[in-house]
Design a protein around this motif. Structure first.
Motif, PDB file in Angstrom:
ATOM      1  N   ASN A 342      25.686  73.553  19.141  1.00 24.63           N
ATOM      2  CA  ASN A 342      24.778  73.893  18.049  1.00 24.63           C
ATOM      3  C   ASN A 342      25.220  75.149  17.316  1.00 24.63           C
ATOM      4  O   ASN A 342      25.651  76.132  17.923  1.00 24.63           O
ATOM      5  CB  ASN A 342      23.368  74.137  18.580  1.00 24.63           C
ATOM      6  N   GLN A 346      20.501  75.154  14.449  1.00 21.99           N
ATOM      7  CA  GLN A 346      20.700  73.924  13.692  1.00 21.99           C
ATOM      8  C   GLN A 346      20.972  72.753  14.635  1.00 21.99           C
ATOM      9  O   GLN A 346      21.660  72.888  15.640  1.00 21.99           O
ATOM     10  CB  GLN A 346      21.861  74.076  12.708  1.00 21.99           C
ATOM     11  N   ARG A 347      20.452  71.590  14.275  1.00 25.79           N
ATOM     12  CA  ARG A 347      20.599  70.399  15.101  1.00 25.79           C
ATOM     13  C   ARG A 347      22.066  70.009  15.252  1.00 25.79           C
ATOM     14  O   ARG A 347      22.947  70.528  14.566  1.00 25.79           O
ATOM     15  CB  ARG A 347      19.806  69.230  14.511  1.00 25.79           C
ATOM     16  N   ARG A 348      22.317  69.061  16.100  1.00 19.64           N
ATOM     17  CA  ARG A 348      23.674  68.719  16.554  1.00 19.64           C
ATOM     18  C   ARG A 348      24.592  68.200  15.448  1.00 19.64           C
ATOM     19  O   ARG A 348      25.805  68.120  15.647  1.00 19.64           O
ATOM     20  CB  ARG A 348      23.593  67.658  17.650  1.00 19.64           C
ATOM     21  N   ARG A 371      28.670  65.723  20.243  1.00 18.64           N
ATOM     22  CA  ARG A 371      27.903  66.758  19.550  1.00 18.64           C
ATOM     23  C   ARG A 371      26.529  66.813  20.198  1.00 18.64           C
ATOM     24  O   ARG A 371      25.873  65.786  20.377  1.00 18.64           O
ATOM     25  CB  ARG A 371      27.818  66.475  18.055  1.00 18.64           C
ATOM     26  N   ASP A 373      22.634  68.774  21.265  1.00 15.54           N
ATOM     27  CA  ASP A 373      21.521  69.700  21.111  1.00 15.54           C
ATOM     28  C   ASP A 373      21.220  70.298  22.476  1.00 15.54           C
ATOM     29  O   ASP A 373      20.899  69.558  23.425  1.00 15.54           O
ATOM     30  CB  ASP A 373      20.258  68.969  20.627  1.00 15.54           C
ATOM     31  N   ILE A 377      16.474  72.885  20.781  1.00 15.41           N
ATOM     32  CA  ILE A 377      17.110  72.734  19.483  1.00 15.41           C
ATOM     33  C   ILE A 377      17.177  71.246  19.145  1.00 15.41           C
ATOM     34  O   ILE A 377      17.446  70.409  20.017  1.00 15.41           O
ATOM     35  CB  ILE A 377      18.531  73.338  19.476  1.00 15.41           C
ATOM     36  N   GLY A 378      16.945  70.911  17.881  1.00 14.95           N
ATOM     37  CA  GLY A 378      17.055  69.524  17.455  1.00 14.95           C
ATOM     38  C   GLY A 378      16.125  68.606  18.221  1.00 14.95           C
ATOM     39  O   GLY A 378      14.912  68.787  18.224  1.00 14.95           O
ATOM     40  N   GLY A 426      26.965  79.130  18.703  1.00 21.42           N
ATOM     41  CA  GLY A 426      27.771  78.098  19.344  1.00 21.42           C
ATOM     42  C   GLY A 426      29.215  78.512  19.517  1.00 21.42           C
ATOM     43  O   GLY A 426      29.870  78.146  20.501  1.00 21.42           O
TER      44      GLY A 426
END
Length: 621
Positions: A342, A346-348, A371, A373, A377-378, A426
């Motif tokens: 992430n 922010q989402r994946r 990818r 989350d 998150i997300g 990230g």
């Protein structure tokens, strides 16, 4: 509904799935009804671009609350966005979006047995939902929040937002894309799609189905609903209710993680849904179209005909199960696996959907890519309120989750040789894990907030220095008025500074303090680089624009002598203003090029044979 403080703890998990229809794969999350299911099921149709990214967690919360009240709720990504197939430059996006909403409605009706389907449409997503109903989709009722009768109004608003971003020295919006596309906060609206939307007039659509519909029209932060659209809906016999819709900007356009769920709107919609309806059921169509298929995974065709397979994966964890999308080659895979983390909250899908594009491009070259989350998150479970404290991103919790993700992927049979990538927090996670886990062979560190975490002091000082300059910009106050900026981040910086000062840092003369901090940071950074070299790990460290950390490293002289670490490539892409999330297309293209070069070097090192054909580096979203 529950009160706001209790919401995060009570959210139910959702089922990820794909709905396939007319060549498109629509990614969706189904929140099944809790307790006795009601006769109405709900589709949440997302807004466009940054509004989609910004409101994603809030819409997850909204769907979970609806499900808790007995309304099965489906959240979808429109084709060319999120985790769905395609890209924003694909042709006939308006048709594809409309068909996706219609297919989702057919599937939801069949899967849940609901008597009526309600579509909640936000912004441009509301216009798509209305068009789908007008063209025969099995949608019975509508909630329209901030929806204009003319498509060109939505385009004009996006263009205005784009211009505002440029005026705010972010230069992320009204740039020359080279093909007439509109770039809004890093997200692309193609010239063809702008033309299609410019020709869309909801008030002129022949929508006979409205005569049995209930429609809730929500204002947008005090701005009245579109009078042409309201009149058209009423003329067609629908039962229309108009209500306040405060909180649009705070939920759709704020700076993450400070987006605020519009709980009053959630309550309004629930109350409206629970009212006794006088509407009658719509008669079944004589020859309904084929039912869309549901899949646990899908194959997606790339531009060159190569196919990749995508599968949602949930990984158990006490803090909240990480959830991600595994993109694999259909065919032989090479002995390396990529993991994209992430970009902060922010989402994946990554900033500007970059992780989706990279994962699919790399999988086409034989590299499985995941990818993900992480907790809160997300789509991952967890309390997202913890993310309001920037320091929480740099604790051991996130790092421990990354280790669990690597273990789970290895246990699934994927190569135990990983490339980690990320932006902001990230990027920091990727770099930290590489130092501790020899399975990591390379890292892509894009615009990291820290290379060596110092408790938040350096970032707090930088934020405080930039605050005065921000206060002089009209765009800053414009964003404050619209609810897009809150003082919480700056208050957090002030608390960090006061804590540091309380530890008697101010007893030292400022010049000695600066020298000491630079020396200590330099020593720690040297240790990091030495560790990567000793473990034969490659690192791409990319800074774009006027990144604060890059300026600090440059001023402290830490960017000289990098030849001692030939395994590390440090790149600075010059661009005016802060470009932290790489919104301008030119920066996205450069980031894609650099991470592809990192991959190619790794493939050469392990002797893998990648497709020698040139890879299209132009971002599609």
């Amino acid at each position: 509904m529950k009160s706001s403080p209790d919401i995060e703890a009570s959210l139910s998990s959702a089922k990820p799935l794909y709905i396939s229809d007319q060549g498109e794969s629509i990614f969706a999350m189904l929140h099944e009804a809790q307790g006795p299911a009601r006769e109405v099921a709900v589709i949440l149709c997302p807004p466009f671009g940054w509004e989609d990214m910004c409101s994603y967690r809030s819409r997850r919360e909204w769907a979970s609350l609806l499900a808790a009240e007995g309304f099965a709720t489906l959240r979808i990504d429109l084709p060319g966005s999120g985790d769905s197939s395609g890209g924003p430059r694909d042709p006939e996006r308006l048709r594809a979006w409309t068909d996706a909403v219609a297919a989702s409605a057919r599937w939801l009706s069949s899967a849940t047995g609901a008597r009526r389907i309600l579509a909640i449409g936000i912004g441009l997503g509301g216009a798509i939902a209305y068009r789908a109903l007008a063209l025969g989709a099995p949608i019975d009722d509508l909630v329209l929040w901030g929806v204009a009768s003319r498509g060109r109004t939505h385009v004009r608003e996006l263009r205005a937002f784009s211009s505002m971003e440029s005026a705010g020295d972010e230069a992320a919006g009204a740039e020359d894309s080279g093909d007439g596309s509109l770039v809004v906060a890093g997200y692309v609206l193609s010239a063809d799609t702008q033309r299609e939307l410019g020709e869309l007039d909801l008030a002129e659509l022949d929508c006979a189905r409205l005569d049995s519909a209930r429609v809730l029209m929500l204002e947008r932060d005090g701005r009245a609903v579109d009078p042409r659209l309201r009149a058209a809906i009423e003329q067609r016999g629908a039962e229309v209710t108009v209500s306040a819709g405060d909180g649009y900007a705070g939920m759709m356009m704020a700076e993450l993680p400070h987006a605020l769920s519009a709980h009053e709107v959630f309550e309004t919609v629930s109350s409206w849904l629970l009212e006794e309806s006088a509407a009658v059921a719509v008669e079944e169509e004589a020859s309904p179209p084929p039912l869309p298929e549901e899949h646990a995974s899908v194959e997606i065709a790339m531009g060159d005909g190569t196919r990749v397979r995508e599968t949602p994966i949930t990984i158990p964890h006490p803090l909240g199960d990480p959830i991600g999308i595994l993109t694999e080659p259909v065919g032989p895979a090479v002995a390396v696996c990529a993991v994209w983390l992430n970009a902060g909250p922010q989402r994946r899908t990554g900033p500007n959907r970059m992780w989706v594009e990279t994962a699919r491009r790399w999988a086409a070259l034989g590299v499985p890519s995941f990818r993900v989350d992480l907790a809160a998150i997300g789509d991952a479970d967890g309390d997202s309120r913890s993310l309001l404290d920037v320091r929480s991103y740099y604790t051991g919790d996130h790092l421990e989750q990354v280790r669990v993700v690597l273990d789970a992927l290895q246990a699934r049979g994927l190569p135990a040789r990983f490339i980690l990538g990320g932006l902001c927090a990230g990027a920091h996670w990727a770099l930290r894990i590489a130092q501790e886990d020899s399975r990591v062979c390379a890292v892509a560190v894009l615009n990291p907030g820290y290379l060596v975490y110092d408790g938040g002091l350096s970032n707090a000082i930088g934020q405080s220095r930039s605050l005065a300059a921000m206060l002089l910009k009209p765009s800053t106050w414009s964003r404050v008025v619209r609810g897009q900026v809150t003082p919480s981040a700056h208050l957090a910086s002030l608390r960090t500074l006061l804590t540091a000062f309380g530890r008697k840092l101010l007893r030292l003369p400022s010049r000695i303090l600066r020298r000491g901090n630079a020396q200590r940071g330099g020593n720690e950074l040297t240790k990091v680089f030495d560790r990567l070299r000793e473990q034969d790990q490659r690192a791409l460290i990319m800074f774009a624009g006027e990144e604060r950390l890059y300026a600090q490293l440059l001023a402290a002289g830490r960017l000289s002598g990098l030849e001692r670490w030939p395994n590390i490539s440090l790149e600075h892409v010059a661009f005016p203003g802060e470009m932290h999330t790489l919104r301008p297309l030119v920066l996205q293209r450069e980031a894609h090029r650099l991470v592809d070069e990192l991959l190619q070097r790794e493939l050469e090192r392990i002797g893998a044979q990648a497709d020698p054909a040139p890879v299209e580096l132009r971002p599609t979203g």
